[in-house]
Design an enzyme around this catalytic site. Structure first.
Site: not given
Ligand SMILES: NCc1[nH]cc(CCC(=O)O)c1CC(=O)O
Length: 311
Positions: A83-84, A133-134, A151, A157, A244
């Site tokens: 995801k990152d 997105r959320r 953040r 958090r 972003c």
């Molecule tokens: N940006 C932070 C991040 N990067 C990946 C995850 C969740 C774990 C994943 O999807 O692998 C999260 C935390 C979140 O969105 O709550």
């Protein structure tokens, strides 16, 4: 090719990231009982900067320093949340994905100290999230709720929530599992209620391109279905070329019969417009499925929506 004696693993230093590294070490120990591993934790720009992520130069705020350590030879293996990892460009030159680990839960969870569900939250409830997105999806389905910028890593958090900086949070179920805090979940949201981000719940192992001994040694940790899903999802995002601030969501699934499908959405930030596509791969390879779904959304006007959002 012989398995290396020592594998130095680089990752972010958040509790979630270090738990991810422990999973990799455990799986490696099963596959190669003789191998030694060492952890090289690094702080990334995304960990240090608590402002708006779009204000950070370039993408990869959570991966840049990890990639740099790998390329500099300070470590041999990087563990990333897919995801990152930016998908609009190739991986940093000289690095490759060696494996995608079996996917975890892809869903988001509501964390509400009073234990209410999303539909039960009173008007004006402050949801701590900086995720476009959320925010877009909540605006569409629960316009009476208020999103406040939030953040920091997941543990941080939860602390800020406990300190009253918001009334509730949305966090990935997989992340809460990794930090051992599923106890705080008040509701797991279906992927239809809150469509997950591309790459949700997937960990990728990244190596230097020429490091064939290591690549061979860790590729056994990979999961085939997850590989197909990650490939379709990342190609989708690559073709779409978001930024972003563009609310994009979607997920691929290999079903019981082995068929791969990909559904995806592009939203306006207020959630009022939502473009949808869902296709089955049939004879297409995963990357081509990703392209096809992106093209379907582009035909519906995704480019205009994405380019129309300030970034
Ligand atoms: N940006 C932070 C991040 N990067 C990946 C995850 C969740 C774990 C994943 O999807 O692998 C999260 C935390 C979140 O969105 O709550």
């Amino acid at each position: 090719m012989s398995v290396p004696e020592l594998i130095r693993i680089v990752s972010r230093d958040s509790p979630m990231a270090l738990a991810q590294v422990e999973r990799v070490r455990t799986e490696l120990a099963v596959l190669h009982p003789g191998v030694r591993t060492e952890v090289v934790p690094v702080k990334t720009t995304g960990d240090k900067w608590m402002g708006d992520l779009s204000a950070v130069e370039g993408k990869g705020a959570f991966t840049k320093e990890v990639d740099a350590a790998l390329l500099a030879g300070e470590a041999d293996l990087a563990v990333h949340c897919v995801k990152d990892v930016p998908a609009d460009r190739p991986l940093p030159a000289g690095t490759v994905f060696a494996a995608f680990l079996k996917r975890d839960d892809i869903r988001d969870a509501l964390v509400h100290p009073g234990g209410l569900t999303l539909d039960e939250l009173p008007a004006g409830t402050r949801i701590g999230t900086s995720s476009v997105r959320r925010v877009a999806q909540l605006a569409a389905t629960h316009p009476q709720l208020e999103c406040v910028p939030f953040r920091g890593n997941a543990n941080r958090r939860l602390e800020k929530l406990a300190a009253g900086e918001a009334d509730a949070l949305l966090l990935a179920v997989s992340g809460l599992e990794r930090i051992g805090r599923t106890d705080v979940i008040s509701e797991v949201l279906s992927a239809e209620t809150m469509m997950p981000p591309i790459g949700a719940g997937i960990l990728a192992l990244q190596c230097r391109e020429g490091d064939t001994g290591l690549i061979d040694a860790v590729s056994g940790l990979g999961d085939t279905a997850t590989h197909r899903e990650a490939t379709a999802e990342r190609m989708f995002l690559h073709v779409l070329q978001g930024h972003c601030n563009s609310p994009i969501a979607g997920y691929a699934r290999v079903d019981r019969s082995g068929e791969l499908s990909l559904r995806a959405c592009v939203f306006t930030p207020d959630g009022k417009t939502r473009l949808n596509a869902h296709e089955w791969a049939g004879p297409l390879d995963p990357a081509t499925l990703g392209t096809s779904v992106a093209v379907a959304l582009l035909r519906q006007g995704a480019r205009e929506i994405i380019d129309g959002i300030p970034h």
